[in-house]
Design a protein around this motif. Structure first.
Motif, PDB file in Angstrom:
ATOM      1  N   ARG A   9      15.617 -11.345  -5.268  1.00 27.90           N
ATOM      2  CA  ARG A   9      14.813 -10.247  -4.724  1.00 27.90           C
ATOM      3  C   ARG A   9      13.331 -10.604  -4.814  1.00 27.90           C
ATOM      4  O   ARG A   9      12.929 -11.536  -5.516  1.00 27.90           O
ATOM      5  N   ALA A  10      12.495  -9.826  -4.131  1.00 26.15           N
ATOM      6  CA  ALA A  10      11.071 -10.145  -4.087  1.00 26.15           C
ATOM      7  C   ALA A  10      10.325  -9.666  -5.318  1.00 26.15           C
ATOM      8  O   ALA A  10       9.324 -10.275  -5.720  1.00 26.15           O
ATOM      9  N   ALA A  11      10.781  -8.575  -5.929  1.00 27.23           N
ATOM     10  CA  ALA A  11      10.048  -8.020  -7.069  1.00 27.23           C
ATOM     11  C   ALA A  11      10.889  -6.951  -7.739  1.00 27.23           C
ATOM     12  O   ALA A  11      11.847  -6.423  -7.155  1.00 27.23           O
ATOM     13  N   TYR A  12      10.509  -6.618  -8.970  1.00 21.21           N
ATOM     14  CA  TYR A  12      11.124  -5.469  -9.649  1.00 21.21           C
ATOM     15  C   TYR A  12      10.028  -4.688 -10.361  1.00 21.21           C
ATOM     16  O   TYR A  12       8.979  -5.216 -10.747  1.00 21.21           O
ATOM     17  N   SER A  13      10.268  -3.393 -10.510  1.00 20.28           N
ATOM     18  CA  SER A  13       9.344  -2.536 -11.243  1.00 20.28           C
ATOM     19  C   SER A  13       9.229  -3.040 -12.673  1.00 20.28           C
ATOM     20  O   SER A  13      10.213  -3.468 -13.281  1.00 20.28           O
ATOM     21  N   LEU A  14       8.012  -2.980 -13.218  1.00 18.20           N
ATOM     22  CA  LEU A  14       7.764  -3.492 -14.559  1.00 18.20           C
ATOM     23  C   LEU A  14       7.017  -2.443 -15.367  1.00 18.20           C
ATOM     24  O   LEU A  14       6.102  -1.786 -14.857  1.00 18.20           O
ATOM     25  N   GLY A  15       7.410  -2.288 -16.614  1.00 14.01           N
ATOM     26  CA  GLY A  15       6.756  -1.333 -17.500  1.00 14.01           C
ATOM     27  C   GLY A  15       7.387  -1.363 -18.872  1.00 14.01           C
ATOM     28  O   GLY A  15       7.345  -2.370 -19.561  1.00 14.01           O
TER      29      GLY A  15
ATOM     30  N   ARG B 206       0.867  -1.179   0.000  1.00 14.51           N
ATOM     31  CA  ARG B 206       0.000   0.000   0.000  1.00 14.51           C
ATOM     32  C   ARG B 206       0.902   1.226   0.000  1.00 14.51           C
ATOM     33  O   ARG B 206       2.081   1.143   0.376  1.00 14.51           O
ATOM     34  N   PRO B 207       0.401   2.355  -0.418  1.00 12.56           N
ATOM     35  CA  PRO B 207       1.234   3.555  -0.417  1.00 12.56           C
ATOM     36  C   PRO B 207       1.781   3.866   0.968  1.00 12.56           C
ATOM     37  O   PRO B 207       1.091   3.723   1.981  1.00 12.56           O
ATOM     38  N   GLY B 208       3.041   4.257   1.009  1.00 15.73           N
ATOM     39  CA  GLY B 208       3.683   4.611   2.270  1.00 15.73           C
ATOM     40  C   GLY B 208       4.450   3.481   2.915  1.00 15.73           C
ATOM     41  O   GLY B 208       5.303   3.719   3.778  1.00 15.73           O
ATOM     42  N   VAL B 209       4.182   2.243   2.505  1.00 17.21           N
ATOM     43  CA  VAL B 209       4.932   1.093   3.024  1.00 17.21           C
ATOM     44  C   VAL B 209       6.260   1.007   2.287  1.00 17.21           C
ATOM     45  O   VAL B 209       6.356   1.339   1.102  1.00 17.21           O
ATOM     46  N   THR B 210       7.308   0.584   2.956  1.00 12.25           N
ATOM     47  CA  THR B 210       8.606   0.497   2.296  1.00 12.25           C
ATOM     48  C   THR B 210       8.728  -0.791   1.493  1.00 12.25           C
ATOM     49  O   THR B 210       8.058  -1.791   1.768  1.00 12.25           O
ATOM     50  N   ALA B 211       9.612  -0.736   0.517  1.00 17.13           N
ATOM     51  CA  ALA B 211       9.902  -1.920  -0.286  1.00 17.13           C
ATOM     52  C   ALA B 211      10.389  -3.057   0.596  1.00 17.13           C
ATOM     53  O   ALA B 211      10.022  -4.232   0.395  1.00 17.13           O
ATOM     54  N   GLY B 212      11.207  -2.745   1.589  1.00 15.25           N
ATOM     55  CA  GLY B 212      11.726  -3.767   2.484  1.00 15.25           C
ATOM     56  C   GLY B 212      10.636  -4.444   3.308  1.00 15.25           C
ATOM     57  O   GLY B 212      10.719  -5.647   3.587  1.00 15.25           O
ATOM     58  N   GLU B 213       9.610  -3.700   3.700  1.00  9.80           N
ATOM     59  CA  GLU B 213       8.514  -4.285   4.476  1.00  9.80           C
ATOM     60  C   GLU B 213       7.710  -5.279   3.638  1.00  9.80           C
ATOM     61  O   GLU B 213       7.291  -6.334   4.135  1.00  9.80           O
ATOM     62  N   VAL B 214       7.500  -4.962   2.376  1.00 13.26           N
ATOM     63  CA  VAL B 214       6.777  -5.887   1.506  1.00 13.26           C
ATOM     64  C   VAL B 214       7.608  -7.141   1.282  1.00 13.26           C
ATOM     65  O   VAL B 214       7.100  -8.271   1.323  1.00 13.26           O
ATOM     66  N   ASP B 215       8.900  -6.958   1.037  1.00 13.17           N
ATOM     67  CA  ASP B 215       9.799  -8.100   0.885  1.00 13.17           C
ATOM     68  C   ASP B 215       9.737  -8.991   2.131  1.00 13.17           C
ATOM     69  O   ASP B 215       9.635 -10.221   2.021  1.00 13.17           O
ATOM     70  N   ALA B 216       9.768  -8.382   3.314  1.00 10.40           N
ATOM     71  CA  ALA B 216       9.769  -9.151   4.558  1.00 10.40           C
ATOM     72  C   ALA B 216       8.475  -9.941   4.726  1.00 10.40           C
ATOM     73  O   ALA B 216       8.487 -11.076   5.230  1.00 10.40           O
TER      74      ALA B 216
END
Length: 381
Positions: free
Chosen positions: A304-310, A276-286
């Motif tokens: 890694r857990a994810a990468y930006s896609l576009g 969600r907005p405001g959460v850090t990338a590291g928190e989602v990975d964790a």
């Protein structure tokens, strides 16, 4: 015709102009094909030769492209102003002549460079050709604006995900008769072509059995045993915007394969719940890693857990240089960001097992951009 409205392109260019004025710079020379496409709409597979989009801080932008690409400017770019390179042996000379003709031959100019293409731009030669320019090498002028996607960009990514999912299902169905992983790859590639996918930044990874644990392994006529699984990571491209998704498929998937797949799917669900907005990338990975750790399988998830896609062109698929999700990363998620979640487990003796998804960050949380159930696939899919 251009992929987006003139208003959307104008907004993107004005963002770059504002950044230039804030830095006290007079212009930017954009050379990365993704960023040229993002700002102008122009793209070509022939980006291995010199091409550039010049964005002055206070003058109209213009393209400098190979003469045989001029038709593509007319078809794809909202920027009509261009200069043609009619002799590749003189590409930088012609570029310098274009800069002089446009009155962009003095002051401080940002030159976008990266490791793969810096040899093409040759700042040492340009300094001789344009002696009144102070060059400011930079590879991060445009990229931050690409992080959050517009509704139009999301629509293209969503369409690409649908193509990739259809190709996965075609690959699974091919297992009824397929003898090798190359047979499955033929079905996947065929479905992508029928759907109208453009060439992708990275090829589909279709690999049978234990060999799939080797990173970036590709199909190679490997026989498929009755209880082997086939790893399928498939991307599709619409107007250069990519969607990607992965599943395993088999005729008679083993309990071990299903157990590891369930762990990967649980990680996807945990990351979706955390995003969600405001959460850090590291928190989602964790959050994703905690789901796998509860099943005692965290040692098998090494990436890694994810990468930006576009937007992308070969040799890469993602925009991980813009933002990715990895342990302890303090960067904050924003609405419109799109990620390929990749909790892929590399299981010795079994192969790659994973459930990967393309998702976007919404104002309230996260949304999968695909519709395929988070399940392994069988030959009757």
């Amino acid at each position: 015709m251009p992929a987006f409205s003139a208003e959307e392109y104008e907004r993107r260019v004005e963002n770059v102009r504002a950044a230039l004025r804030e830095r006290g710079c007079d212009a930017a020379v954009i050379t990365q094909p993704e960023n040229i496409c993002y700002l102008s709409g122009f793209w070509t597979p022939g980006y291995h030769v010199f091409q550039a989009l010049v964005v002055p801080a206070r003058k109209p932008p213009f393209l400098v492209v190979r003469n045989i690409e001029v038709d593509n400017v007319a078809e794809k770019s909202w920027i009509a102003r261009h200069h043609a390179i009619d002799n590749l042996d003189r590409a930088l000379d012609i570029f310098a002549e274009a800069m002089k003709a446009e009155g962009v031959d003095s002051g401080t100019i940002v030159m976008e460079v990266d490791g793969a293409r810096q040899a093409i731009t040759r700042l040492d030669l340009l300094s001789e050709l344009l002696p009144n320019v102070t060059w400011a090498p930079d590879a991060n002028l445009v990229d931050p604006f690409r992080a959050c996607k517009s509704d139009g960009e999301i629509a293209y990514i969503r369409a690409a995900v649908a193509m990739a999912e259809a190709a996965l299902l075609a690959g699974a169905r091919s297992l009824r008769d397929a003898r090798t992983d190359s047979d499955v790859a033929a079905a996947v590639h065929g479905e992508l072509a029928r759907a109208g996918s453009e060439f992708t930044g990275s090829p589909p990874y279709i690999v049978a059995g234990a060999a799939s644990a080797r990173t970036h392994a590709l199909h190679a006529r490997r026989p498929i045993g009755d209880r082997d699984h086939v790893w399928m990571e498939v991307s599709a491209s619409v107007e250069r915007y990519h969607g990607a998704v992965s599943r395993i498929a088999g005729r008679d998937l083993t309990g071990e394969a299903r157990r590891h797949f369930a762990a990967s799917a649980a990680a996807v669900q945990a990351m979706l719940a955390a995003m969600r907005p405001g959460v850090t990338a590291g928190e989602v990975d964790a959050a994703g890693r905690a789901a796998v750790d509860r099943l005692g399988l965290s040692h098998l998830w090494r990436n890694r857990a994810a990468y930006s896609l576009g937007l992308s062109f070969p040799p890469g698929l993602g925009e991980g240089h813009i933002i990715d999700l990895k342990p302890n990363d303090p960067r904050v998620l924003r609405p419109g960001m799109v990620f390929h979640l990749i909790p892929i487990l590399k299981v010795p003796g079994l192969g790659a097992v994973g459930c990967t998804e393309t998702v976007r960050v919404t104002p309230d949380g996260a949304e999968r951009l695909g519709a395929l159930p988070l399940d392994a696939l069988d030959a009757e899919a």
